[in-house]
Design a protein around this motif. Structure first.
Motif, PDB file in Angstrom:
ATOM      1  N   GLY A   1      13.923   7.364 -12.134  1.00 35.60           N
ATOM      2  CA  GLY A   1      12.834   7.294 -11.176  1.00 35.60           C
ATOM      3  C   GLY A   1      11.502   7.503 -11.877  1.00 35.60           C
ATOM      4  N   GLY A   2      11.568   8.015 -13.100  1.00 33.26           N
ATOM      5  CA  GLY A   2      10.385   8.027 -13.938  1.00 33.26           C
ATOM      6  C   GLY A   2       9.342   9.088 -13.638  1.00 33.26           C
ATOM      7  N   LYS A   3       9.656  10.021 -12.751  1.00 37.60           N
ATOM      8  CA  LYS A   3       8.624  11.024 -12.458  1.00 37.60           C
ATOM      9  C   LYS A   3       8.766  12.226 -13.370  1.00 37.60           C
ATOM     10  N   MET A   4       7.630  12.697 -13.837  1.00 33.12           N
ATOM     11  CA  MET A   4       7.662  13.869 -14.688  1.00 33.12           C
ATOM     12  C   MET A   4       7.101  15.022 -13.879  1.00 33.12           C
ATOM     13  N   SER A   5       7.869  16.082 -13.749  1.00 30.31           N
ATOM     14  CA  SER A   5       7.293  17.154 -12.953  1.00 30.31           C
ATOM     15  C   SER A   5       7.772  18.506 -13.433  1.00 30.31           C
ATOM     16  N   SER A   6       6.905  19.471 -13.246  1.00 32.49           N
ATOM     17  CA  SER A   6       7.200  20.818 -13.730  1.00 32.49           C
ATOM     18  C   SER A   6       8.339  21.429 -12.916  1.00 32.49           C
ATOM     19  N   SER A   7       8.501  20.949 -11.662  1.00 37.12           N
ATOM     20  CA  SER A   7       9.575  21.523 -10.850  1.00 37.12           C
ATOM     21  C   SER A   7      10.938  20.949 -11.253  1.00 37.12           C
ATOM     22  N   GLN A   8      10.915  19.911 -12.079  1.00 33.00           N
ATOM     23  CA  GLN A   8      12.162  19.338 -12.609  1.00 33.00           C
ATOM     24  C   GLN A   8      12.076  19.434 -14.127  1.00 33.00           C
ATOM     25  N   PRO A   9      12.405  20.604 -14.684  1.00 35.69           N
ATOM     26  CA  PRO A   9      12.133  20.848 -16.103  1.00 35.69           C
ATOM     27  C   PRO A   9      12.768  19.817 -17.041  1.00 35.69           C
ATOM     28  N   ASP A  10      13.908  19.223 -16.631  1.00 34.20           N
ATOM     29  CA  ASP A  10      14.542  18.252 -17.518  1.00 34.20           C
ATOM     30  C   ASP A  10      13.812  16.923 -17.574  1.00 34.20           C
ATOM     31  N   SER A  11      12.879  16.732 -16.653  1.00 39.25           N
ATOM     32  CA  SER A  11      12.176  15.453 -16.609  1.00 39.25           C
ATOM     33  C   SER A  11      11.052  15.397 -17.644  1.00 39.25           C
ATOM     34  N   ALA A  12      10.712  16.539 -18.217  1.00 41.94           N
ATOM     35  CA  ALA A  12       9.563  16.562 -19.132  1.00 41.94           C
ATOM     36  C   ALA A  12       9.863  17.442 -20.340  1.00 41.94           C
ATOM     37  N   ILE A  13       9.204  17.124 -21.448  1.00 42.37           N
ATOM     38  CA  ILE A  13       9.326  17.966 -22.634  1.00 42.37           C
ATOM     39  C   ILE A  13       8.073  18.820 -22.743  1.00 42.37           C
ATOM     40  N   PHE A  14       8.283  20.113 -22.626  1.00 41.56           N
ATOM     41  CA  PHE A  14       7.151  21.034 -22.663  1.00 41.56           C
ATOM     42  C   PHE A  14       6.867  21.457 -24.099  1.00 41.56           C
ATOM     43  N   THR A  15       5.604  21.755 -24.348  1.00 41.50           N
ATOM     44  CA  THR A  15       5.232  22.066 -25.732  1.00 41.50           C
ATOM     45  C   THR A  15       5.860  23.384 -26.187  1.00 41.50           C
TER      46      THR A  15
ATOM     47  N   GLN B   1       0.820  -1.207   0.000  1.00 39.68           N
ATOM     48  CA  GLN B   1       0.000   0.000   0.000  1.00 39.68           C
ATOM     49  C   GLN B   1       0.854   1.257   0.000  1.00 39.68           C
ATOM     50  N   GLU B   2       1.985   1.189   0.710  1.00 42.59           N
ATOM     51  CA  GLU B   2       2.790   2.408   0.853  1.00 42.59           C
ATOM     52  C   GLU B   2       3.868   2.528  -0.204  1.00 42.59           C
ATOM     53  N   ASP B   3       4.011   1.456  -0.973  1.00 45.84           N
ATOM     54  CA  ASP B   3       4.985   1.419  -2.037  1.00 45.84           C
ATOM     55  C   ASP B   3       4.863   2.585  -2.989  1.00 45.84           C
ATOM     56  N   PHE B   4       3.638   2.825  -3.390  1.00 45.10           N
ATOM     57  CA  PHE B   4       3.390   3.933  -4.301  1.00 45.10           C
ATOM     58  C   PHE B   4       2.051   4.556  -3.945  1.00 45.10           C
ATOM     59  N   ILE B   5       1.959   5.834  -4.254  1.00 49.05           N
ATOM     60  CA  ILE B   5       0.739   6.570  -3.921  1.00 49.05           C
ATOM     61  C   ILE B   5       0.254   7.274  -5.173  1.00 49.05           C
TER      62      ILE B   5
ATOM     63  N   TRP C   1      -3.494  14.712  -6.733  1.00 47.82           N
ATOM     64  CA  TRP C   1      -2.521  15.792  -6.568  1.00 47.82           C
ATOM     65  C   TRP C   1      -1.095  15.316  -6.445  1.00 47.82           C
ATOM     66  N   SER C   2      -0.905  14.026  -6.266  1.00 43.42           N
ATOM     67  CA  SER C   2       0.482  13.576  -6.234  1.00 43.42           C
ATOM     68  C   SER C   2       0.605  12.099  -6.573  1.00 43.42           C
ATOM     69  N   VAL C   3       1.679  11.806  -7.277  1.00 45.87           N
ATOM     70  CA  VAL C   3       1.985  10.419  -7.634  1.00 45.87           C
ATOM     71  C   VAL C   3       3.390  10.156  -7.111  1.00 45.87           C
ATOM     72  N   LYS C   4       3.494   9.186  -6.194  1.00 46.85           N
ATOM     73  CA  LYS C   4       4.814   8.904  -5.602  1.00 46.85           C
ATOM     74  C   LYS C   4       5.145   7.437  -5.749  1.00 46.85           C
ATOM     75  N   GLY C   5       6.436   7.165  -5.980  1.00 45.23           N
ATOM     76  CA  GLY C   5       6.897   5.786  -6.084  1.00 45.23           C
ATOM     77  C   GLY C   5       6.640   5.225  -7.475  1.00 45.23           C
ATOM     78  N   GLU C   6       6.984   3.970  -7.652  1.00 48.57           N
ATOM     79  CA  GLU C   6       6.803   3.337  -8.951  1.00 48.57           C
ATOM     80  C   GLU C   6       5.404   2.749  -9.003  1.00 48.57           C
ATOM     81  N   VAL C   7       4.578   3.278  -9.892  1.00 47.69           N
ATOM     82  CA  VAL C   7       3.163   2.901  -9.903  1.00 47.69           C
ATOM     83  C   VAL C   7       2.979   1.495 -10.493  1.00 47.69           C
TER      84      VAL C   7
END
Ligand code: TRP
Length: 403
Positions: free
Chosen positions: A271-285, A16-20, A24-30
């Motif tokens: 770690g596979g998370k995409m987030s706006s606070s980590q700009p390199d983790s995502a490709i913005f349009t 249960q606690e492995d991933f959330i 509003w938030s996605v944590k861990g490996e889903v």
């Protein structure tokens, strides 16, 4: 308690606690498969895929590849459709920042559904949510982000005659009475249980789920008869439908909204998370073609430390964002996807080459999207609905004297 049952409950707990996954938030490996059980949704079966093939001919790669993999009442809504009762689509966007490729996944799928089922689309922009939740510091800022986000939405190519975009703040007169009817049936303890609200949560957030549930019933209210609703969205939004909209629907005399749930596109960093606070983790349009290429080329991969090891042991495509980008968005041919997977895991394909090929595809896609995004500036008035009686009048209608 015997030791074995305590072992069992420890295991349960750690799972249960492995991933959330919350809205509003996605944590861990889903573990998406496990999520089906946790949320109590249904898997998309071969029978449903066959139904798609029968009804609309083309089974979208997202369906074939289980990018959209879980549902509620999809079989029901398809059989209604087969019997001649059309449904509408409802999806949305929280304007918390720029749009990245991950956001486009459900929108691409929504466009396919609109085209194939000739369905109306109601698109909610939850400017209130992002302000209340604290992702955005002021309503003035959400307004700016909203405009920018709407350009990305329009760039997807939705049919203006059948697409109705609205913000919660800008459409209050039309939606508030429905939200009030919903909210009256939702107790604080339900909202706490479904969303994990605490005593420190502001009351705007406590009310907000009623606002997000509202569009499920909006067309039925505006048109005066019951219309089935299908919600294509990432699976993290499920609590709204499971805990609120589907619970309240029968009490208000509406159909329960059906859903089709998508997986989240992984980020490019480890770690596979995409987030706006980590700009390199995502490709913005709005990233430049150069930035797009740079991000792909410096992505984390499932590759080995050296070329020699890669040749000998092969890479790990399962944990590799580059592979997942092909799988989700950048290779339409299933056979080619399988080839990339095999070549990677056999050690025949090196990460540098694999990334270079992806970089040029993503760059082309981004350039193309950007062109449409620029053109969208002229089209905004064709999509946004005015907050006036009737609810489905566009600014363009007013300008051209159609209302
Ligand atoms: N809450 C969503 C977000 O933060 C936005 C949203 C509103 C939405 N209504 C929706 C998403 C319906 C999917 C379907 O992005």
């Amino acid at each position: 308690m015997t030791s074995s049952s305590s072992d069992h409950s420890d295991k349960q707990k750690s799972k249960q606690e492995d991933f959330i996954v919350t809205p509003w938030s996605v944590k861990g490996e889903v573990d998406y498969d496990e999520l089906v059980d946790r949320f109590g949704t249904s898997r998309i079966t071969q029978e449903i895929l066959d139904k798609f093939a029968q009804l609309v001919g083309e089974v979208h790669p997202f369906l074939r590849r289980q990018v959209f993999y879980s549902h509620r009442d999809l079989d029901w809504i398809l059989s209604r459709y087969e019997d001649g009762e059309k449904f509408f689509l409802y999806t949305g966007r929280g304007p918390s920042g720029g749009v990245h490729l991950g956001h486009l996944v459900p929108w691409i799928f929504t466009k396919y559904l609109q085209d194939k089922f000739d369905a109306e689309l109601y698109f909610q922009i939850t400017d209130d949510e992002k302000f209340l939740h604290g992702d955005v510091s002021s309503l003035a800022l959400t307004e700016k982000l909203t405009y920018e986000n709407i350009l990305d939405i329009i760039a997807m190519g939705f049919d203006p005659k059948k697409t109705f975009i609205f913000t919660d703040m800008g459409y209050t007169k039309t939606i508030y009475s429905i939200a009030a009817n919903i909210a009256k049936h939702v107790t604080f303890s339900t909202a706490k249980a479904v969303f994990g609200f605490e005593n420190s949560t502001n009351v705007g957030m406590v009310f907000f789920p009623a606002i997000q549930a509202t569009p499920c019933f909006l067309p039925s209210v505006l048109k005066g008869f019951n219309i089935p609703c299908l919600i294509p969205a990432s699976v993290d939004q499920d609590p709204y439908w499971r805990g609120i909209a589907r619970e309240i629907a029968p009490k208000l005399g509406f159909y329960k909204p059906a859903q089709i749930h998508g997986k989240l596109l992984p980020g490019l960093t480890q770690g596979g998370k995409m987030s706006s606070s980590q700009p390199d983790s995502a490709i913005f349009t709005t990233d430049s073609p150069k930035e797009v290429e740079k991000k792909v080329l410096s992505s984390f991969t499932g590759g080995r430390a050296t070329v020699e090891e890669q040749r000998r042991l092969g890479g790990n495509a399962n944990i590799c964002p580059v592979y997942h980008y092909y799988y989700f968005l950048f290779e339409n041919n299933d056979g080619e996807v399988a080839r990339i997977y095999d070549d990677c895991t056999n050690g025949n394909l090196l990460c540098g080459d694999c990334k270079a090929m992806l970089a040029s595809r993503v760059r082309k896609f981004a350039e193309n999207h950007n062109e449409k995004r620029e053109k969208a500036r002229e089209l905004v008035d064709d999509f946004i609905v005015e907050d006036i009686k009737g609810g489905l009048v566009k600014k363009r209608d007013l300008e051209e004297g159609r209302y």
